[in-house]
Design a protein around this motif. Structure first.
Motif, PDB file in Angstrom:
ATOM      1  N   UNK A 246       0.819  -1.205   0.000  1.00 21.47           N
ATOM      2  CA  UNK A 246       0.000   0.000   0.000  1.00 21.47           C
ATOM      3  C   UNK A 246       0.858   1.263   0.000  1.00 21.47           C
ATOM      4  N   UNK A 247       1.916   1.288   0.800  1.00 24.88           N
ATOM      5  CA  UNK A 247       2.730   2.495   0.891  1.00 24.88           C
ATOM      6  C   UNK A 247       3.397   2.822  -0.447  1.00 24.88           C
ATOM      7  N   UNK A 248       3.896   1.827  -1.130  1.00 21.16           N
ATOM      8  CA  UNK A 248       4.504   2.072  -2.440  1.00 21.16           C
ATOM      9  C   UNK A 248       3.462   2.618  -3.424  1.00 21.16           C
ATOM     10  N   UNK A 249       2.290   2.009  -3.406  1.00 23.92           N
ATOM     11  CA  UNK A 249       1.244   2.448  -4.321  1.00 23.92           C
ATOM     12  C   UNK A 249       0.745   3.850  -3.985  1.00 23.92           C
ATOM     13  N   UNK A 250       0.718   4.188  -2.705  1.00 19.82           N
ATOM     14  CA  UNK A 250       0.324   5.539  -2.303  1.00 19.82           C
ATOM     15  C   UNK A 250       1.308   6.582  -2.807  1.00 19.82           C
ATOM     16  N   UNK A 251       2.593   6.294  -2.637  1.00 20.27           N
ATOM     17  CA  UNK A 251       3.620   7.271  -3.000  1.00 20.27           C
ATOM     18  C   UNK A 251       3.725   7.487  -4.507  1.00 20.27           C
ATOM     19  N   UNK A 252       3.206   6.541  -5.290  1.00 17.26           N
ATOM     20  CA  UNK A 252       3.374   6.632  -6.747  1.00 17.26           C
ATOM     21  C   UNK A 252       2.057   6.817  -7.499  1.00 17.26           C
ATOM     22  N   UNK A 253       0.931   6.962  -6.815  1.00 15.01           N
ATOM     23  CA  UNK A 253      -0.346   7.161  -7.504  1.00 15.01           C
ATOM     24  C   UNK A 253      -0.389   8.554  -8.138  1.00 15.01           C
ATOM     25  N   UNK A 254      -1.272   8.745  -9.099  1.00 14.70           N
ATOM     26  CA  UNK A 254      -1.412  10.058  -9.715  1.00 14.70           C
ATOM     27  C   UNK A 254      -2.387  10.911  -8.892  1.00 14.70           C
ATOM     28  N   UNK A 255      -2.545  12.199  -9.213  1.00 14.51           N
ATOM     29  CA  UNK A 255      -3.376  13.080  -8.380  1.00 14.51           C
ATOM     30  C   UNK A 255      -4.832  12.660  -8.266  1.00 14.51           C
ATOM     31  N   UNK A 256      -5.339  11.879  -9.204  1.00  9.03           N
ATOM     32  CA  UNK A 256      -6.728  11.421  -9.146  1.00  9.03           C
ATOM     33  C   UNK A 256      -6.856  10.006  -8.606  1.00  9.03           C
ATOM     34  N   UNK A 257      -5.777   9.461  -8.043  1.00  4.49           N
ATOM     35  CA  UNK A 257      -5.845   8.149  -7.416  1.00  4.49           C
ATOM     36  C   UNK A 257      -5.575   6.987  -8.341  1.00  4.49           C
ATOM     37  N   UNK A 258      -5.008   7.251  -9.512  1.00  7.33           N
ATOM     38  CA  UNK A 258      -4.673   6.172 -10.426  1.00  7.33           C
ATOM     39  C   UNK A 258      -3.399   5.454 -10.005  1.00  7.33           C
ATOM     40  N   UNK A 259      -3.426   4.119 -10.037  1.00  5.89           N
ATOM     41  CA  UNK A 259      -2.254   3.325  -9.679  1.00  5.89           C
ATOM     42  C   UNK A 259      -1.213   3.367 -10.797  1.00  5.89           C
ATOM     43  N   UNK A 260       0.046   3.448 -10.412  1.00  5.59           N
ATOM     44  CA  UNK A 260       1.146   3.364 -11.365  1.00  5.59           C
ATOM     45  C   UNK A 260       1.463   1.883 -11.559  1.00  5.59           C
ATOM     46  N   UNK A 261       1.053   1.345 -12.706  1.00  4.07           N
ATOM     47  CA  UNK A 261       1.230  -0.095 -12.941  1.00  4.07           C
ATOM     48  C   UNK A 261       2.698  -0.512 -12.970  1.00  4.07           C
ATOM     49  N   UNK A 262       3.598   0.420 -13.224  1.00  8.20           N
ATOM     50  CA  UNK A 262       5.025   0.062 -13.235  1.00  8.20           C
ATOM     51  C   UNK A 262       5.541  -0.257 -11.838  1.00  8.20           C
ATOM     52  N   UNK A 263       4.773   0.091 -10.810  1.00  5.15           N
ATOM     53  CA  UNK A 263       5.187  -0.145  -9.428  1.00  5.15           C
ATOM     54  C   UNK A 263       4.636  -1.451  -8.859  1.00  5.15           C
ATOM     55  N   UNK A 264       3.896  -2.209  -9.660  1.00  2.54           N
ATOM     56  CA  UNK A 264       3.334  -3.461  -9.170  1.00  2.54           C
ATOM     57  C   UNK A 264       4.429  -4.521  -9.038  1.00  2.54           C
ATOM     58  N   UNK A 265       4.239  -5.426  -8.095  1.00  2.00           N
ATOM     59  CA  UNK A 265       5.186  -6.531  -7.928  1.00  2.00           C
ATOM     60  C   UNK A 265       4.835  -7.665  -8.883  1.00  2.00           C
ATOM     61  N   UNK A 266       5.726  -8.604  -9.001  1.00  2.22           N
ATOM     62  CA  UNK A 266       5.491  -9.735  -9.903  1.00  2.22           C
ATOM     63  C   UNK A 266       4.345 -10.618  -9.431  1.00  2.22           C
ATOM     64  N   UNK A 267       3.981 -10.514  -8.137  1.00  2.00           N
ATOM     65  CA  UNK A 267       2.884 -11.321  -7.597  1.00  2.00           C
ATOM     66  C   UNK A 267       1.520 -10.629  -7.736  1.00  2.00           C
ATOM     67  N   UNK A 268       1.528  -9.343  -8.044  1.00  3.39           N
ATOM     68  CA  UNK A 268       0.270  -8.616  -8.212  1.00  3.39           C
ATOM     69  C   UNK A 268      -0.380  -8.990  -9.548  1.00  3.39           C
TER      70      UNK A 268
END
Length: 407
Positions: A246-268
């Protein structure tokens, strides 16, 4: 612009009170509408955010305004300096992605200026950020989006400085105003777990929406030991049975809450957006849009608790069916009420511009409210919503009696 105004005491037998004021504004440029509904005034002022979305309707805004009346009353504590306001809401029928969205926002706020100056305090909601509202307010020569409340303050300058200082605070890379609402949602969910004797470490959660409300909810649930096994944004659903970072995804989301798919782990794993209802979990948090859980949708839910971070996400027939399956729905006007309360606690001086004080106040208030409504629900056989409405009714009577005695 057209308006309709009725006294709140004018009701049909058994019906909810009619709104105090309804404003329908028509944009002279696009022909689309904007709305302000004041459900109730207390000391001449009502509080409620402003949303922007394509298809926004007067009925929608009316329902949201009634919800704000409940949120305000729910946090009434005679020991606080802050006395709850009435409930209100604004809405603009325009996509926030429209090239003219900011222009329409400016024309709308100018068009309802007389209400904003005297009676309606507002802030960000679905589709709008506070900094956007503040920028337009400044351009229009208005003082603030909450200036209607200033006459109620003992020391306006000190109060405004305290709120500005609080808005400047960051907690682990996220602004405090973007955290307090989700903290309240998380505390509501954790209180429900505790009420039923369940440990956070044994619970899984799915969060639909990863903006300020959904992101903070995920953060504080995860920090309490709950596994966040699914997060949905506008592009799809990301799942991981072992728990998402969650913390990684929070720090890298866009201003409208979009997830940065490049930050996903291989298990996601990535799934379609609408699969969020199908993921096995104990806690389901709709934190994005209204009316997203209908009668057919609810049959897909395996969660034990639906904690409404969004406004009006569960349709009544769906909630009735969930109750029949012993799924507890913690209603929106309870679960997502902490942002509104924190603004006023800070402005009136019940908490200082301090993250620790804010967190403690949100946690204690939400825990008390949710414990009371779940205890009442168990005792009386009511749903959590019915029990919460009973609490609101009692506190509303206390507020009315207080002002009757003080007048």
């Amino acid at each position: 612009m057209t308006t309709s105004a009725v006294a709140p005491s004018v009701t049909a037998a058994g019906a909810a009170p009619a709104p105090r004021l309804q404003v329908v504004w028509t944009d002279p440029v696009t022909g689309r509408n904007g709305y302000v509904v004041i459900d109730r005034l207390i000391r001449g002022v009502a509080s409620g955010g402003l949303r922007m979305r394509a298809g926004c309707t007067l009925d929608e805004v009316r329902g949201l305004a009634a919800g704000m009346t409940r949120k305000e009353a729910l946090h009434y504590d005679p020991a606080n300096r802050y006395v709850p306001l009435g409930g209100a809401k604004g809405g603009i029928d325009c996509s926030p992605d429209d090239p003219d969205a900011r222009g329409m926002l400016a024309r709308f706020l100018d068009g309802v200026r007389c209400v904003l100056e005297r009676h309606w305090t507002t802030g960000e909601d679905l589709g709008l950020r506070q900094d956007t509202i503040d920028g337009v307010i400044a351009e229009l020569g208005l003082d603030s989006s909450i200036q209607a409340i200033y006459p109620l303050l003992d020391d306006e300058e000190k109060a405004r400085r305290r709120l500005a200082d609080a808005f400047a605070i960051e907690v682990d890379g996220v602004a405090l105003p973007e955290l307090v609402g989700g903290l309240g949602v998380a505390e509501a969910a954790l209180t429900a777990l505790d009420h039923d004797g369940l440990a956070p470490g044994s619970a899984r959660a799915v969060v639909q929406g990863f903006g300020s409300m959904g992101g903070a909810t995920a953060r504080y649930l995860a920090r309490a030991g709950v596994r966040i096994v699914g997060i949905a944004d506008a592009r799809g659903l990301v799942v991981n049975e072992a728990g998402l970072d969650v913390e990684r995804l929070l720090r890298t989301r866009d201003p409208l809450g979009g997830l940065d798919r490049s930050q996903l782990s291989s298990q996601d794993r990535q799934l379609p957006s609408d699969a969020w209802l199908d993921v096995d979990c104990e806690i389901l948090v709709p934190a994005a849009v209204s009316y997203c859980i209908g009668a057919e949708d609810q049959a897909r839910i395996t969660a034990r608790y639906v904690v409404e971070a969004a406004n009006m996400p569960t349709l009544p027939e769906a909630e009735a069916a969930l109750a029949a399956r012993d799924v507890r729905v913690i209603p929106d006007f309870v679960a997502n009420s902490a942002t509104n309360a924190w603004w006023w606690w800070t402005l009136f001086g019940d908490v200082e511009a301090d993250a620790g004080q804010a967190e403690a106040k949100v946690r204690s208030s939400m825990r008390s409210i949710v414990t009371d409504l779940l205890t009442e629900a168990d005792r009386s056989g009511m749903t959590p919503r019915q029990a919460a409405l009973r609490v609101v009714e009692r506190k509303s009577e206390e507020i009315s009696l207080r002002f009757c005695e003080e007048s």
